[in-house]
Enzyme design. Structure first.
Site, short mmCIF file in Angstrom:
data_model
loop_
_atom_site.label_atom_id
_atom_site.label_comp_id
_atom_site.label_asym_id
_atom_site.label_seq_id
_atom_site.Cartn_x
_atom_site.Cartn_y
_atom_site.Cartn_z
N GLN A 17 0.78 -1.23 0.00
CA GLN A 17 0.00 0.00 0.00
C GLN A 17 0.82 1.30 0.00
O GLN A 17 0.50 2.24 -0.71
CB GLN A 17 -0.97 0.02 1.21
CG GLN A 17 -1.87 1.21 1.22
CD GLN A 17 -2.96 1.23 2.26
OE1 GLN A 17 -3.60 2.24 2.46
NE2 GLN A 17 -3.24 0.13 2.93
N GLU A 140 1.43 -1.61 8.22
CA GLU A 140 0.62 -0.51 8.76
C GLU A 140 0.56 -0.44 10.30
O GLU A 140 0.94 0.55 10.92
CB GLU A 140 -0.81 -0.67 8.20
CG GLU A 140 -1.84 0.26 8.79
CD GLU A 140 -1.62 1.71 8.41
OE1 GLU A 140 -1.51 1.99 7.22
OE2 GLU A 140 -1.55 2.55 9.32
N ASP A 169 0.64 3.48 6.08
CA ASP A 169 0.81 3.16 4.66
C ASP A 169 0.53 4.35 3.74
O ASP A 169 1.44 4.99 3.25
CB ASP A 169 -0.12 2.00 4.29
CG ASP A 169 0.41 0.66 4.77
OD1 ASP A 169 1.60 0.58 5.10
OD2 ASP A 169 -0.36 -0.31 4.81
N GLY A 248 -7.68 19.72 20.19
CA GLY A 248 -7.21 21.09 20.31
C GLY A 248 -7.87 21.79 21.47
O GLY A 248 -8.16 21.16 22.49
N GLY A 249 -8.13 23.07 21.31
CA GLY A 249 -8.74 23.84 22.39
C GLY A 249 -10.26 23.75 22.38
O GLY A 249 -10.92 24.41 23.18
#
Ligand code: COA
Length: 416
Positions: A17, A140, A169, A248-249
Site C-alpha cells: 500500500q 501498517e 501506509d 485542540g482547544g
C-alpha cells in the site's frame, strides 16, 4: 488535456500500500507510471482478500489505477538489463521493499545514481536509515505502534488501539509524493537527481505532532485540561488515551442520536467551540447557561463537560444524526454525522466531486474507488483501471527498443 506531470516517467517498484498509494497519486496527475512486477505473481495484493475468483483483488485495483504493468524478473541478468535501460530514461524510481532488498538486487543508490544521475530515487522503509530498528520489515499497524498513534488512540481503560485510517501506509505514500515533487523541482535548478527517503514511523509521528505537544505540557504542568481524565481522573507521566476528546482547544465528543440502541453508527461528533457557546445554548434550549458563571467560559465548563454532553444527548434523543446536523449547522456549530462506508459510497456530493468514482475494469466489471482528494481549478484527475499483470510488458519493451524476437527471447528465459 495536458496534465502537470505529463512527460515524467516513473519506475514503480512498489508493492502493498505505502508505495502504490504514492505512485497512484502521481499517475493521476499525469506521470507515466510503469509498475515493475515479478512475472507470474506480481504485487501480492493482486491476490489478497479476493472477492472475485481469478480477478485482481480490490486491494490492488484501488491502489494501482492509471498505471502500466511490466513483468520483469530483476534478479535475472536479462531482467536487470531491461531495468537498467528503463532507469537510464526515467525521471523517478519509487520502491518500498524490505530493508536492503534493492541493494541485494544490485541496484544500490550509488549504482542507480551512476546509471542516471538525474534520476530521483524514492524509498519507503519502516524506520529511517541509521535508526536502531532500521532492519525491521514493517506493515501498517506496526508503524502505528512505533509512531505514537497506538499509545494515544482508544479509551483509557482499554489497550492501545489502531486507527482505521492508513496512517502508516497511505500517509507515508503521501509524504513520499511531496518529497518526489520537491526533488523534481530541485532537479530543475541543479540538474541533479537525489535520494528521497520517508519512514513510516516518521510519517505517523508527523501526524501525532499534537501528542508530542501534550507530552511536553503534561511534563510541565502535570495535567491536560482537554482530556476526559481532567479534573476527576488521574494523569501518569505519559500522554493518556483520550477516547473521543477533541485534540485542540475545542472540547468535543461522539454523542448518541435517535436509534443508537440498534444502529451502531447513529452518532454525531459535537464540538463546543468557545465562541459558539451562545448559539449552542440557544440550540439546546438552555438560554440560562449563556451567562451562568459555572458555564460561561471554557475553563468553567471543563469540570462538567460530560454533564453538558449528557444534556446534549438528551436533546439528540429524538433526532437522527442527519436531522441533528441539519439543525446544528444553522447555529454554526462544527459537527458531523458519523458516516458509514455504505453512506459514503452512495453520497451524491462525493460522487459529483470525483472523490468516490466508479471505474470500469476488464475483468472485474466496475468497482468503486477513492479518486483524487486534491482538486484543481485547471484539471480534473481522471481515474482509469489498474493494469492486468504484465498488460503493458510488450509495449514498454518495444518503447525501449526491443524487437519482437528479443521480446520472445526474454519470455523464453522467463525474464518477463
Ligand atoms: N523480480 C525479482 N525479485 C523481486 C521482484 C522482481 N520483479 N520484485 C521484488 N523482488 C524480490 C526482492 O528482491 C526481495 O528479494 P530478497 O529479499 O531475496 O532480496 C523480495 O522480492 C521482496 O522482499 P520484501 O520487500 O522484503 O517483501 P516481503 O513480502 O518479505 O515484505 C514488507 C513486505 C512490506 C514487509 C517489506 O517490503 C517492507 O518492510 N517494506 C518497507 C516498508 C513498507 O513499505 N511497508 C508497508 C507496506 S504497505
Amino acid at each position: 488535456m495536458t496534465k502537470p506531470l505529463d512527460g515524467i516517467k516513473i519506475i514503480d517498484f512498489t508493492h502493498v500500500q505505502a508505495g502504490p498509494a504514492c505512485t497512484q497519486l502521481l499517475a493521476w496527475f499525469g506521470a507515466d507510471v510503469i509498475k515493475v512486477e515479478r512475472p507470474g505473481s506480481g504485487d501480492v495484493t493482486r491476490n489478497q482478500l479476493r472477492d472475485i475468483p481469478d480477478a485482481d483483488a480490490l486491494y490492488f485495483t484501488m491502489l494501482n489505477s492509471n498505471k502500466k504493468s511490466l513483468t520483469l524478473d530483476t534478479k535475472k541478468p536479462e531482467g536487470k538489463e531491461v531495468l537498467e535501460k528503463l532507469i537510464r530514461e526515467s525521471d523517478v524510481l519509487v520502491e518500498n521493499f524490505g530493508p536492503g532488498a534493492l541493494d541485494r538486487m544490485g541496484f544500490s543508490w550509488e549504482r542507480l545514481n551512476e546509471l542516471n544521475p538525474k534520476m530521483i530515487v524514492a524509498s519507503v522503509k519502516g524506520f529511517s536509515d541509521g535508526h536502531h530498528y532500521d532492519d525491521l520489515k514493517v506493515y501498517e499497524n506496526v508503524a502505528q505502534c512505533a509512531g505514537g498513534a497506538a499509545s494515544t488512540t482508544g479509551f483509557w481503560d482499554g489497550p492501545p488501539t489502531i486507527s482505521a485510517a492508513a496512517l502508516g501506509d497511505s500517509n507515508t505514500g503521501m509524504h513520499l509524493a511531496i518529497g518526489i515533487l520537491t526533488a523534481l523541482l530541485g532537479r530543475d535548478k541543479t540538474g541533479k537527481g537525489q535520494k528521497v527517503a520517508v519512514s513510516m514511523q516518521d510519517s505517523v509521528l508527523n501526524l501525532c505532532r499534537v501528542k508530542l505537544r501534550d507530552q511536553q505540557r503534561l511534563e510541565r504542568v502535570g495535567y491536560l485540561e482537554e482530556y476526559p481524565q481532567y479534573p476527576h481522573g488521574e494523569f501518569g507521566d505519559v500522554v493518556p488515551r483520550g477516547g473521543n476528546a477533541g485534540g485542540g482547544g475545542q472540547p468535543g465528543w461522539v454523542l448518541k442520536c435517535k436509534g443508537w440502541e440498534t444502529d451502531s453508527n447513529a452518532y454525531i461528533y459535537f464540538t463546543i467551540q468557545g465562541h459558539a457557546w451562545e448559539p449552542i445554548c440557544k440550540a439546546l434550549g438552555k438560554p440560562e447557561w449563556i451567562e451562568d458563571p459555572a458555564y460561561r467560559t471554557a475553563e468553567a465548563r471543563q469540570p462538567h463537560i460530560f454533564e453538558i454532553f449528557k444534556t446534549i444527548e438528551a436533546w439528540l434523543a429524538d433526532k437522527t444524526k442527519f436531522e441533528a446536523v441539519d439543525i446544528l449547522r444553522k447555529f454554526d456549530i462544527p459537527c458531523a454525522p458519523v458516516l458509514t462506508m455504505k453512506e459514503l459510497a452512495n453520497d451524491p456530493s462525493l460522487r459529483a466531486s470525483g472523490t468516490i468514482v466508479e471505474v470500469p475494469h476488464k475483468k472485474r466489471g466496475s468497482y468503486l474507488t477513492v479518486g483524487s482528494p486534491i482538486k484543481f481549478s485547471d484539471m480534473k484527475p481522471e481515474v482509469t483501471a489498474s493494469p492486468l499483470l504484465g498488460e503493458h510488458t510488450d509495449e514498454v519493451l518495444a518503447s525501449l527498443g526491443y524487437s519482437r524476437q528479443e521480446i520472445f527471447n526474454l519470455r523464453e528465459v522467463k525474464a518477463v
